[in-house]
Design a protein around this motif. Structure first.
Motif, PDB file in Angstrom:
ATOM      1  N   ARG A 116       0.504   8.372   2.247  1.00 35.71           N
ATOM      2  CA  ARG A 116       1.708   7.644   2.016  1.00 35.71           C
ATOM      3  C   ARG A 116       1.681   6.449   1.014  1.00 35.71           C
ATOM      4  N   THR A 117       0.498   5.904   0.641  1.00 37.77           N
ATOM      5  CA  THR A 117       0.219   4.733   0.298  1.00 37.77           C
ATOM      6  C   THR A 117      -0.463   4.910  -1.303  1.00 37.77           C
ATOM      7  N   MET A 128     -11.783   0.771  -6.108  1.00 36.33           N
ATOM      8  CA  MET A 128     -12.437   1.931  -6.131  1.00 36.33           C
ATOM      9  C   MET A 128     -12.891   2.496  -4.514  1.00 36.33           C
ATOM     10  N   LEU A 129     -12.621   2.072  -3.700  1.00 36.79           N
ATOM     11  CA  LEU A 129     -12.795   2.571  -2.167  1.00 36.79           C
ATOM     12  C   LEU A 129     -11.455   3.224  -1.880  1.00 36.79           C
ATOM     13  N   ASN A 130     -10.529   3.237  -2.766  1.00 40.53           N
ATOM     14  CA  ASN A 130      -9.177   3.937  -2.493  1.00 40.53           C
ATOM     15  C   ASN A 130      -8.905   4.932  -3.653  1.00 40.53           C
ATOM     16  N   TYR A 131     -10.055   5.609  -4.029  1.00 36.58           N
ATOM     17  CA  TYR A 131      -9.771   6.693  -5.159  1.00 36.58           C
ATOM     18  C   TYR A 131      -8.569   7.319  -5.239  1.00 36.58           C
ATOM     19  N   GLY A 132      -8.225   8.021  -4.204  1.00 36.37           N
ATOM     20  CA  GLY A 132      -7.182   8.852  -4.032  1.00 36.37           C
ATOM     21  C   GLY A 132      -5.687   8.152  -4.045  1.00 36.37           C
ATOM     22  N   ASN A 133      -5.683   6.981  -3.951  1.00 30.97           N
ATOM     23  CA  ASN A 133      -4.681   6.296  -3.944  1.00 30.97           C
ATOM     24  C   ASN A 133      -4.184   5.387  -5.039  1.00 30.97           C
ATOM     25  N   ALA A 134      -5.397   5.293  -5.901  1.00 31.13           N
ATOM     26  CA  ALA A 134      -5.147   4.227  -6.960  1.00 31.13           C
ATOM     27  C   ALA A 134      -4.461   4.862  -8.354  1.00 31.13           C
ATOM     28  N   VAL A 135      -3.478   3.980  -8.783  1.00 29.19           N
ATOM     29  CA  VAL A 135      -3.199   4.299 -10.147  1.00 29.19           C
ATOM     30  C   VAL A 135      -3.588   2.862 -10.801  1.00 29.19           C
ATOM     31  N   GLN A 136      -4.596   3.075 -11.942  1.00 23.05           N
ATOM     32  CA  GLN A 136      -4.966   2.104 -12.725  1.00 23.05           C
ATOM     33  C   GLN A 136      -4.089   1.880 -13.775  1.00 23.05           C
ATOM     34  N   VAL A 137      -3.610   0.710 -14.061  1.00 28.91           N
ATOM     35  CA  VAL A 137      -2.794   0.447 -15.309  1.00 28.91           C
ATOM     36  C   VAL A 137      -3.447  -0.571 -16.304  1.00 28.91           C
TER      37      VAL A 137
END
Length: 176
Positions: A116-117, A128-137
């Motif tokens: 949930r993050t 990069m260590l948070n691949y499933g959590n990341a949204v790159q802008v």
């Protein structure tokens, strides 16, 4: 449980530069001219209705706290405001340069679930260590007609009820 959105500062929410742009800055801090990304206040206010919010920058801790005091709408409370001291320093072996990684595993100690993050950043290597959590802008460099935060707020609203944000494809978020 509300989803936590962890926001980066520099080049994500604002642009700090020592050489003034060809327009008025939003404020000055030390020798830096600070430009808030367009729609920042609207973005934070809208997200605060449905999400918990936090700030995590790889910049100096004192600098981060001072910037957040200047950009935070009065009615919003951040779950935490972290700077460089909470990042992990990594070295690029090819160039011998250093960069700072934000390990979301550190927020589990504060009771947040990674399912949930979301972490929002303009620099892929920092999350990069948070691949499933990341949204790159897209990187913000002071463009007064930038609308990235409007697009992003619309996209994030589609994730507010997701049980597990990690399993949702986010690389092409602008296309959805």
């Amino acid at each position: 449980m509300e989803t936590l959105i962890v926001l980066d500062l520099d080049e994500t929410l604002l642009y700090a530069v020592q050489n003034k742009l060809e327009r008025d800055e939003d404020f000055k801090m030390g020798s830096y001219f600070i430009y808030k990304r367009p729609y920042l206040d609207h973005f934070l206010t809208l997200l605060a209705r449905d999400f918990k919010l936090a700030i995590w920058s790889s910049a100096d801790d004192v600098y981060v706290k001072q910037l957040v005091e200047r950009i935070k709408p009065a009615h919003i409370t951040f779950e935490f405001v972290w700077g460089r001291s909470r990042t992990t320093k990594k070295r690029k072996s090819v160039t011998d340069d250093y960069y700072f990684v934000k390990r979301l595993s550190k927020i589990k100690q504060k009771g947040f679930k990674l399912e949930r993050t979301l972490i929002i950043d303009d620099t892929a290597e920092k999350s990069m260590l948070n691949y499933g959590n990341a949204v790159q802008v897209a990187e913000f460099t002071g463009d007064p007609v930038d609308d990235e935060l409007l697009q992003l707020s619309n996209y994030l609203q589609t994730l507010k009820d997701a049980e597990n944000v990690r399993i949702i494809e986010k690389r092409f978020w602008r296309n959805g």
